[in-house]
Design a protein around this motif. Sequence first.
Motif, mmCIF file in Angstrom:
data_model
loop_
_atom_site.group_PDB
_atom_site.id
_atom_site.type_symbol
_atom_site.label_atom_id
_atom_site.label_comp_id
_atom_site.label_asym_id
_atom_site.label_seq_id
_atom_site.Cartn_x
_atom_site.Cartn_y
_atom_site.Cartn_z
ATOM 1 N N PRO A 315 23.230 -26.521 4.222
ATOM 2 C CA PRO A 315 24.446 -24.512 4.776
ATOM 3 C C PRO A 315 23.639 -24.708 6.165
ATOM 4 C CG PRO A 315 22.511 -24.232 3.311
ATOM 5 C CD PRO A 315 22.233 -25.974 3.629
ATOM 6 N N ALA A 316 25.407 -24.299 6.941
ATOM 7 C CA ALA A 316 24.762 -23.974 8.492
ATOM 8 C C ALA A 316 23.398 -23.244 8.753
ATOM 9 C CB ALA A 316 26.162 -22.910 9.396
ATOM 10 N N PRO A 317 22.988 -23.801 9.722
ATOM 11 C CA PRO A 317 22.048 -23.245 10.398
ATOM 12 C C PRO A 317 22.382 -21.695 10.962
ATOM 13 C CG PRO A 317 22.247 -24.618 12.168
ATOM 14 C CD PRO A 317 23.549 -24.841 11.501
ATOM 15 N N VAL A 318 21.078 -21.057 11.734
ATOM 16 C CA VAL A 318 21.290 -19.939 12.414
ATOM 17 C C VAL A 318 20.633 -19.964 13.593
ATOM 18 C CG1 VAL A 318 22.472 -18.646 10.036
ATOM 19 C CG2 VAL A 318 19.575 -18.511 10.583
ATOM 20 N N CYS A 319 20.311 -19.026 14.321
ATOM 21 C CA CYS A 319 19.556 -18.737 15.060
ATOM 22 C C CYS A 319 18.981 -17.811 15.374
ATOM 23 C CB CYS A 319 20.504 -19.076 16.978
ATOM 24 S SG CYS A 319 20.998 -20.561 17.438
ATOM 25 N N LYS A 320 17.611 -17.714 15.327
ATOM 26 C CA LYS A 320 16.547 -16.545 15.478
ATOM 27 C C LYS A 320 16.116 -16.452 16.213
ATOM 28 C CE LYS A 320 13.297 -15.124 11.571
ATOM 29 N NZ LYS A 320 12.856 -14.767 11.017
ATOM 30 N N ALA A 321 15.631 -15.430 16.927
ATOM 31 C CA ALA A 321 14.410 -15.213 17.860
ATOM 32 C C ALA A 321 13.645 -15.897 17.280
ATOM 33 C CB ALA A 321 14.174 -13.595 18.297
ATOM 34 N N ILE A 322 12.536 -16.223 18.310
ATOM 35 C CA ILE A 322 10.689 -16.910 18.143
ATOM 36 C C ILE A 322 10.070 -15.828 17.771
ATOM 37 C CG2 ILE A 322 9.515 -18.316 19.335
ATOM 38 C CD1 ILE A 322 11.010 -20.059 20.879
ATOM 39 N N ALA A 323 9.195 -16.081 17.147
ATOM 40 C CA ALA A 323 8.183 -15.282 16.823
ATOM 41 C C ALA A 323 7.154 -15.649 16.171
ATOM 42 C CB ALA A 323 8.753 -13.901 16.248
ATOM 43 N N CYS A 324 5.983 -14.997 16.153
ATOM 44 C CA CYS A 324 4.755 -15.460 14.766
ATOM 45 C C CYS A 324 4.543 -14.962 13.840
ATOM 46 C CB CYS A 324 4.173 -15.533 15.869
ATOM 47 S SG CYS A 324 3.091 -17.512 16.932
ATOM 48 N N GLU A 325 3.895 -15.126 12.989
ATOM 49 C CA GLU A 325 3.710 -14.010 12.126
ATOM 50 C C GLU A 325 2.703 -12.950 12.541
ATOM 51 O OE1 GLU A 325 4.318 -13.511 8.221
ATOM 52 O OE2 GLU A 325 5.401 -15.409 8.849
ATOM 53 N N PRO A 326 2.992 -11.648 12.060
ATOM 54 C CA PRO A 326 2.548 -10.572 12.541
ATOM 55 C C PRO A 326 1.082 -10.745 12.609
ATOM 56 C CG PRO A 326 3.776 -9.482 11.741
ATOM 57 C CD PRO A 326 3.879 -11.397 10.998
ATOM 58 N N LEU A 327 -0.006 -10.050 12.844
ATOM 59 C CA LEU A 327 -1.536 -10.152 12.949
ATOM 60 C C LEU A 327 -1.543 -8.171 12.648
ATOM 61 C CD1 LEU A 327 -2.427 -12.335 15.488
ATOM 62 C CD2 LEU A 327 -2.136 -12.666 13.897
ATOM 63 N N GLU A 328 -3.697 -8.464 11.960
ATOM 64 C CA GLU A 328 -4.082 -7.412 12.210
ATOM 65 C C GLU A 328 -5.323 -7.204 12.325
ATOM 66 O OE1 GLU A 328 -3.164 -6.179 7.751
ATOM 67 O OE2 GLU A 328 -1.426 -6.166 7.473
ATOM 68 N N SER A 329 -5.637 -5.980 13.034
ATOM 69 C CA SER A 329 -6.922 -6.259 13.539
ATOM 70 C C SER A 329 -8.159 -6.752 12.221
ATOM 71 C CB SER A 329 -7.210 -4.891 14.005
ATOM 72 O OG SER A 329 -7.073 -4.171 15.028
ATOM 73 N N PRO A 330 -9.980 -7.752 12.196
ATOM 74 C CA PRO A 330 -10.108 -7.447 11.565
ATOM 75 C C PRO A 330 -10.805 -6.639 11.138
ATOM 76 C CG PRO A 330 -11.115 -8.534 13.782
ATOM 77 C CD PRO A 330 -9.066 -7.950 14.124
ATOM 78 N N ASP A 331 -11.002 -6.639 10.272
ATOM 79 C CA ASP A 331 -12.143 -5.245 9.586
ATOM 80 C C ASP A 331 -13.673 -5.635 9.888
ATOM 81 O OD1 ASP A 331 -10.071 -5.228 6.915
ATOM 82 O OD2 ASP A 331 -12.077 -6.292 5.867
ATOM 83 N N HIS A 332 -13.738 -4.159 10.465
ATOM 84 C CA HIS A 332 -15.373 -3.985 11.218
ATOM 85 C C HIS A 332 -14.557 -4.925 12.428
ATOM 86 C CE1 HIS A 332 -16.933 -2.773 7.320
ATOM 87 N NE2 HIS A 332 -16.949 -4.139 7.222
ATOM 88 N N GLY A 333 -13.697 -4.554 13.162
ATOM 89 C CA GLY A 333 -13.297 -4.883 14.487
ATOM 90 C C GLY A 333 -12.018 -4.632 15.013
ATOM 91 N N SER A 334 -11.327 -5.022 16.445
ATOM 92 C CA SER A 334 -9.798 -4.521 17.004
ATOM 93 C C SER A 334 -9.867 -5.151 17.527
ATOM 94 C CB SER A 334 -10.585 -3.415 17.776
ATOM 95 O OG SER A 334 -11.969 -3.881 19.344
ATOM 96 N N MET A 335 -8.515 -5.180 18.130
ATOM 97 C CA MET A 335 -7.268 -5.752 18.345
ATOM 98 C C MET A 335 -6.315 -6.009 19.533
ATOM 99 S SD MET A 335 -3.789 -8.368 16.042
ATOM 100 C CE MET A 335 -3.455 -7.090 16.097
ATOM 101 N N ASP A 336 -6.242 -6.184 20.356
ATOM 102 C CA ASP A 336 -5.654 -5.632 21.564
ATOM 103 C C ASP A 336 -4.310 -7.016 21.938
ATOM 104 O OD1 ASP A 336 -4.405 -4.308 23.687
ATOM 105 O OD2 ASP A 336 -6.101 -5.174 25.097
ATOM 106 N N CYS A 337 -3.017 -6.543 21.749
ATOM 107 C CA CYS A 337 -1.712 -7.860 22.341
ATOM 108 C C CYS A 337 -1.499 -6.844 23.414
ATOM 109 C CB CYS A 337 -1.388 -7.700 20.988
ATOM 110 S SG CYS A 337 -1.921 -8.450 19.132
ATOM 111 N N SER A 338 -0.561 -8.556 24.188
ATOM 112 C CA SER A 338 0.080 -7.855 25.330
ATOM 113 C C SER A 338 1.505 -8.026 24.713
ATOM 114 C CB SER A 338 -0.131 -9.434 26.707
ATOM 115 O OG SER A 338 0.388 -10.738 26.108
ATOM 116 N N LEU A 339 3.146 -7.999 26.042
ATOM 117 C CA LEU A 339 3.952 -7.209 25.739
ATOM 118 C C LEU A 339 4.141 -7.152 24.295
ATOM 119 C CD1 LEU A 339 4.722 -11.636 25.413
ATOM 120 C CD2 LEU A 339 5.158 -9.822 27.776
ATOM 121 N N SER A 340 4.089 -6.017 24.500
ATOM 122 C CA SER A 340 3.763 -4.358 23.416
ATOM 123 C C SER A 340 5.210 -4.560 22.681
ATOM 124 C CB SER A 340 2.989 -3.191 23.193
ATOM 125 O OG SER A 340 3.978 -2.533 24.587
#
Length: 644
Positions: A315-340
Amino acid sequence: MASCLKAIWNWRFQRVVFSTTQLFCFSALISELINQKEVAAWTYHYSNKSYSWNYSREFCQKYYTDLIAIQNKNEIAYLNEAIPYHSSYYWIGIRKINNQWTWVGTKKTLTKEAENWADNEPNNKNKNQDCVEIYIKSSSAPGKWNDEPCGKKKRALCYTASCQNMSCSKQGECIETIGNYTCSCYPGFYGPECEYVTECSEFDLPQHMLMNCSHPLGNFPFNTQCSFHCAEGYTLNGPSELECLASGIWTNTPPQCVAVQCPPLKSPEQGSMTCFHSAKAFQHQSSCSFSCEEGFALVGPKVVQCTASGVWTAPAPVCKAIACEPLESPDHGSMDCSLSSRAFQYNANCSFHCAKGFTLRGADTVRCADLGQWTAPAPVCQAIKCPELSAPEQGSLDCPDTHGEFTAGTTCHFSCNEGFKLEGSNHVECTASGRWTAPRPTCDDIVSAPTVEVQCPSLITPKQGTMSCQHHLGNFGLNTTCHFGCKAGFTLMGDSALRCRPSGQWTAVAPACRAVNCSKLHVTEPMVMNCSNPRGNFSYGSTCSFHCPEGLLLSGSARTVCQENGQWSAIMPACQAGPLTIQEALTYFGGAVASTTGLVTGGLLLALLRKRCRQKDEGKSPLNPQSHLGTYGVFTNAAFDPNP
């Protein structure tokens, strides 16, 4: 000639003294056998002696085809007229298998339409009537059937099949009749012996068409299969396979070849497409390449090509914005990401932290790379643990709600058994640094005047066993330890060691010795087994003996004993058919040695008959197993199956 045949029969199965008349009949029969053209036919035979059902079947299978299978009313009438009366009557090829009456040759169940039971039969008298006899020339029930015990002795009623291996050209069902056979041709075949095959017309192939055919029986005969495909650049319009039916007609008309054309393609959004066409746009061998704008990645192939089947390689390809799989804060911890505003897209960074009492396992910072993957897996917050604890000897440990994890904040309590006191802290706690607040305590023995006078109940040595005791503070006193064992052939049931506690009770009930068990023995008919079991069924010392019914020999040991290791001293034997006795052999082959003339003539006749029997036996084969047993007016060999 009928009288000669009767004389031959009597000569074969009973002692006779040859007379001039019999010798004349033998000579006439020899001339008849030499000059007459052999015609295959279903024939009937019977033994001159009476045997059990099993031995009667062995007799028929050895000298003919099998015990006879009764197929319809006409055959019953013929047998009742042709076979002589005998007071014990005759065995036929029906037997009860899995509580159902079954034709033994084909293992097919007897149908209601084929039944010919006498009045009030079968009655299964004494619960052991599993075989069937036929009342030949009975005054009250001629030709009727009766169930009888299989061990009774009756004459064997046998048959010899007329259908041969090449009957009906192997292209039809060979149907037995009395004295001959007929052919029921399979679809697509015809002729008296089904020797001819139906043919279909040949094809006029269209342009660009390629054909591959299998001709199993000639030039486009019945069952011919033809497959079609087109030359490169063309596609098939119509069926890809045709078959010649039994009617001589093809299953369809031949297909056509049409030039291949792939569907049109479009440039992907946020991307571009460049195509290189053949003679016409989007035809076979056309190819197109794709690319994406900055910040987008191509999902699919960079190049696709129009194949000979009229579809693109992908099939003809498509162009998709580059992105990584979503991340979640670990249990008993926290997460801080840039480019909100564009979370988890290309170049986004995420850092991780853990709560008190937990430590980070993995990278503390990850970044979304240009291939849409994080530079490392997401970390986890793992609870800080203290070293594993165990209960002190002669004591116990209780750590509520820990499930054996011993994580930070866990509190454990210690206690000692009766007669012992705790030396050390009675509780400890796991700190955030992964250390216990105190070392594990111990339980020390308490010795005092009451404890010295403690005595447990006396113990006795178990039957077939042994006991050894180490006494402390008197006979069976406090802390006395007794060890138990069993003699060969017995196994210990219970604890192998008991100790006298301060409470005056043993740590467990006294054990016992039980005889070792051997595997259960199972016998199948007709073998009989008798066992003596002095210590329980199939246990150490059990003895079993075996024997076979009359006419069968025991193959293997007649006795086996359950040994001390739980194994039988010998494997199960089996019942096998024994060799013919001298008397039986003489009965079969007659007494032609009664006179010098009889000896010479008998030897000549035996040689000729053996030669003829070998000729008749050559090419014999089982009848078609697909025959319908018991249908009125249809003669099939229901008593024999080459693949039982």
